[in-house]
Design a protein around this motif. Structure first.
Motif, PDB file in Angstrom:
ATOM      1  N   LYS A 122     -55.356  -7.637  -4.845  1.00 14.03           N
ATOM      2  CA  LYS A 122     -55.197  -9.089  -4.763  1.00 14.03           C
ATOM      3  C   LYS A 122     -56.071  -9.715  -3.687  1.00 14.03           C
ATOM      4  O   LYS A 122     -56.561 -10.836  -3.845  1.00 14.03           O
ATOM      5  N   TYR A 123     -56.319  -8.992  -2.591  1.00 14.95           N
ATOM      6  CA  TYR A 123     -56.978  -9.612  -1.444  1.00 14.95           C
ATOM      7  C   TYR A 123     -58.317  -8.977  -1.052  1.00 14.95           C
ATOM      8  O   TYR A 123     -59.074  -9.590  -0.294  1.00 14.95           O
ATOM      9  N   LEU A 124     -58.611  -7.784  -1.533  1.00 13.19           N
ATOM     10  CA  LEU A 124     -59.887  -7.150  -1.176  1.00 13.19           C
ATOM     11  C   LEU A 124     -60.774  -7.044  -2.411  1.00 13.19           C
ATOM     12  O   LEU A 124     -60.491  -6.262  -3.317  1.00 13.19           O
ATOM     13  N   PRO A 125     -61.858  -7.808  -2.476  1.00 11.46           N
ATOM     14  CA  PRO A 125     -62.730  -7.798  -3.657  1.00 11.46           C
ATOM     15  C   PRO A 125     -63.319  -6.423  -3.975  1.00 11.46           C
ATOM     16  O   PRO A 125     -63.658  -6.139  -5.123  1.00 11.46           O
ATOM     17  N   VAL A 126     -63.445  -5.561  -2.955  1.00 11.11           N
ATOM     18  CA  VAL A 126     -64.061  -4.245  -3.169  1.00 11.11           C
ATOM     19  C   VAL A 126     -63.010  -3.174  -3.456  1.00 11.11           C
ATOM     20  O   VAL A 126     -63.316  -1.981  -3.377  1.00 11.11           O
ATOM     21  N   TRP A 127     -61.806  -3.578  -3.809  1.00 12.70           N
ATOM     22  CA  TRP A 127     -60.718  -2.601  -3.910  1.00 12.70           C
ATOM     23  C   TRP A 127     -60.979  -1.493  -4.923  1.00 12.70           C
ATOM     24  O   TRP A 127     -60.601  -0.350  -4.710  1.00 12.70           O
ATOM     25  N   LYS A 128     -61.624  -1.805  -6.025  1.00 12.38           N
ATOM     26  CA  LYS A 128     -61.884  -0.786  -7.044  1.00 12.38           C
ATOM     27  C   LYS A 128     -62.658   0.390  -6.465  1.00 12.38           C
ATOM     28  O   LYS A 128     -62.458   1.534  -6.869  1.00 12.38           O
ATOM     29  N   ALA A 129     -63.529   0.110  -5.523  1.00  9.01           N
ATOM     30  CA  ALA A 129     -64.306   1.185  -4.897  1.00  9.01           C
ATOM     31  C   ALA A 129     -63.469   1.993  -3.909  1.00  9.01           C
ATOM     32  O   ALA A 129     -63.880   3.080  -3.482  1.00  9.01           O
ATOM     33  N   LEU A 130     -62.286   1.468  -3.563  1.00 11.14           N
ATOM     34  CA  LEU A 130     -61.433   2.130  -2.572  1.00 11.14           C
ATOM     35  C   LEU A 130     -60.235   2.832  -3.195  1.00 11.14           C
ATOM     36  O   LEU A 130     -59.438   3.446  -2.480  1.00 11.14           O
ATOM     37  N   GLU A 131     -60.103   2.756  -4.502  1.00 14.12           N
ATOM     38  CA  GLU A 131     -58.893   3.259  -5.149  1.00 14.12           C
ATOM     39  C   GLU A 131     -58.717   4.770  -5.016  1.00 14.12           C
ATOM     40  O   GLU A 131     -57.600   5.272  -5.139  1.00 14.12           O
ATOM     41  N   ARG A 132     -59.778   5.500  -4.740  1.00 21.18           N
ATOM     42  CA  ARG A 132     -59.666   6.948  -4.612  1.00 21.18           C
ATOM     43  C   ARG A 132     -59.263   7.379  -3.206  1.00 21.18           C
ATOM     44  O   ARG A 132     -59.077   8.575  -2.942  1.00 21.18           O
ATOM     45  N   LEU A 133     -59.120   6.427  -2.310  1.00 22.06           N
ATOM     46  CA  LEU A 133     -58.635   6.756  -0.964  1.00 22.06           C
ATOM     47  C   LEU A 133     -57.181   7.203  -1.027  1.00 22.06           C
ATOM     48  O   LEU A 133     -56.446   6.877  -1.950  1.00 22.06           O
ATOM     49  N   SER A 134     -56.754   7.939  -0.010  1.00 23.02           N
ATOM     50  CA  SER A 134     -55.349   8.354   0.064  1.00 23.02           C
ATOM     51  C   SER A 134     -54.490   7.131   0.387  1.00 23.02           C
ATOM     52  O   SER A 134     -54.987   6.114   0.891  1.00 23.02           O
ATOM     53  N   PRO A 135     -53.196   7.200   0.114  1.00 26.48           N
ATOM     54  CA  PRO A 135     -52.316   6.066   0.435  1.00 26.48           C
ATOM     55  C   PRO A 135     -52.372   5.657   1.909  1.00 26.48           C
ATOM     56  O   PRO A 135     -52.345   4.462   2.221  1.00 26.48           O
ATOM     57  N   LEU A 136     -52.457   6.630   2.809  1.00 26.08           N
ATOM     58  CA  LEU A 136     -52.513   6.298   4.231  1.00 26.08           C
ATOM     59  C   LEU A 136     -53.845   5.640   4.600  1.00 26.08           C
ATOM     60  O   LEU A 136     -53.891   4.741   5.456  1.00 26.08           O
ATOM     61  N   GLU A 137     -54.920   6.069   3.967  1.00 24.44           N
ATOM     62  CA  GLU A 137     -56.218   5.423   4.205  1.00 24.44           C
ATOM     63  C   GLU A 137     -56.211   3.996   3.661  1.00 24.44           C
ATOM     64  O   GLU A 137     -56.783   3.082   4.275  1.00 24.44           O
ATOM     65  N   LYS A 138     -55.569   3.797   2.520  1.00 28.08           N
ATOM     66  CA  LYS A 138     -55.438   2.440   1.976  1.00 28.08           C
ATOM     67  C   LYS A 138     -54.646   1.558   2.937  1.00 28.08           C
ATOM     68  O   LYS A 138     -54.976   0.397   3.156  1.00 28.08           O
ATOM     69  N   MET A 139     -53.579   2.122   3.495  1.00 31.63           N
ATOM     70  CA  MET A 139     -52.778   1.369   4.453  1.00 31.63           C
ATOM     71  C   MET A 139     -53.621   0.963   5.667  1.00 31.63           C
ATOM     72  O   MET A 139     -53.527  -0.171   6.151  1.00 31.63           O
ATOM     73  N   GLU A 140     -54.434   1.882   6.164  1.00 28.99           N
ATOM     74  CA  GLU A 140     -55.287   1.576   7.318  1.00 28.99           C
ATOM     75  C   GLU A 140     -56.254   0.441   7.012  1.00 28.99           C
ATOM     76  O   GLU A 140     -56.482  -0.445   7.853  1.00 28.99           O
ATOM     77  N   MET A 141     -56.826   0.441   5.798  1.00 33.31           N
ATOM     78  CA  MET A 141     -57.733  -0.645   5.395  1.00 33.31           C
ATOM     79  C   MET A 141     -57.006  -1.990   5.390  1.00 33.31           C
ATOM     80  O   MET A 141     -57.523  -2.996   5.873  1.00 33.31           O
ATOM     81  N   LEU A 142     -55.792  -1.997   4.848  1.00 28.14           N
ATOM     82  CA  LEU A 142     -55.039  -3.251   4.750  1.00 28.14           C
ATOM     83  C   LEU A 142     -54.530  -3.707   6.120  1.00 28.14           C
ATOM     84  O   LEU A 142     -54.500  -4.915   6.402  1.00 28.14           O
ATOM     85  N   CYS A 143     -54.154  -2.766   6.964  1.00 28.16           N
ATOM     86  CA  CYS A 143     -53.734  -3.136   8.322  1.00 28.16           C
ATOM     87  C   CYS A 143     -54.906  -3.763   9.084  1.00 28.16           C
ATOM     88  O   CYS A 143     -54.727  -4.734   9.836  1.00 28.16           O
TER      89      CYS A 143
END
Length: 253
Positions: A122-143
């Motif tokens: 919803k908020y990061l335009p490049v999210w599709k490129a980040l979908e293979r990150l681990s859940p904790l890495e995704k959390m770090e990006m959003l934080c």
């Protein structure tokens, strides 16, 4: 054969029904006719009969109704509520409910990742490129994106629990056959029995012998998601189910 009015007829079996008629602005219901309602008018048609109709009577096709549906599904909310349902079953009868505690913890982990995907898409335009990150890495990006900080980091709650939750989740998701070995202990004939009967357990099995881990996982995941939710300015309540819209349109030709 007409009986009682110009809109009625009687078939050969003696049944009295209605000829098709058009009424404006009001609901009408006579005999066994069917009403189809729109904003301004109602079309009433007689049901089909198997008997011969009176000469000159012509059956009309039922009006067409077009149905459309749309739904926004918040998957993370469905998983969150499912986690609670399973946990409640285990809490009601804790003995022998390790599977319920396992299921609740896994659903909580799935909920966490689903919320990361919800917020990121919803908020990061490049999210599709980040979908293979681990859940904790995704959390770090959003934080980082929403300037959310946790004072104790991975060394304390809630992030410490979230890290433990995903190590638990990975052990289940990538499960392997294991040989468990017991460290030999010297005991007396008076106290060996209890130790002898204890089942050898893997690390993840130890976490589901009671409800403590499953409950703590829910508490700390909720704490993390609440901070991200508030920082992002989301309009919906956290763990709302989404929205559904159904519509039906009468087509009159």
């Amino acid at each position: 054969m007409h009986a009682g009015g110009k809109n009625q007829f009687q078939n050969e079996s003696g049944f009295t029904g209605l000829q098709p008629a058009f009424y404006k602005g009001r609901r009408k219901s006579f005999g066994t006719g069917f009403c189809h309602v729109s904003a301004d008018n109602v079309a009433l048609s007689a049901p089909p009969f198997r008997h011969h109709h009176p000469r000159g009577f012509r059956m009309h096709k039922d009006p067409e109704v077009v149905v459309t549906k749309q739904r926004t599904l918040h998957t993370y909310s469905e998983l969150w509520h499912a986690s609670k349902c399973v946990l409640d079953v285990g809490l009601a009868e804790p003995d022998g409910c390790s599977r319920q505690f396992l299921s609740s913890a896994l659903l909580t982990a799935f909920c966490f990742e689903a919320y990361m995907n919800h917020l990121g898409a919803k908020y990061l335009p490049v999210w599709k490129a980040l979908e293979r990150l681990s859940p904790l890495e995704k959390m770090e990006m959003l934080c980082h994106e929403f300037d959310v900080k946790f004072p104790h980091g991975m060394g304390g709650r809630p992030l410490q629990t979230v890290d433990k939750l995903f190590r638990f989740r990975n052990a289940i998701a990538h499960g392997k056959t294991m040989d468990l070995n017991y460290k030999t202990k010297a005991m007396t004939v008076k106290n060996y029995q209890a130790e002898h009967e204890k089942m050898l357990l893997a690390d993840w099995e130890v976490l589901i012998t009671n409800s403590e881990f499953a409950q703590r996982a829910r508490e700390d995941v909720q704490a993390v998601l609440t901070k991200l939710h508030e920082a992002s300015g989301e309009d919906d309540l956290l763990f709302s189910y989404g929205a559904s819209l159904h519509s039906s349109t009468l087509v009159i030709s």
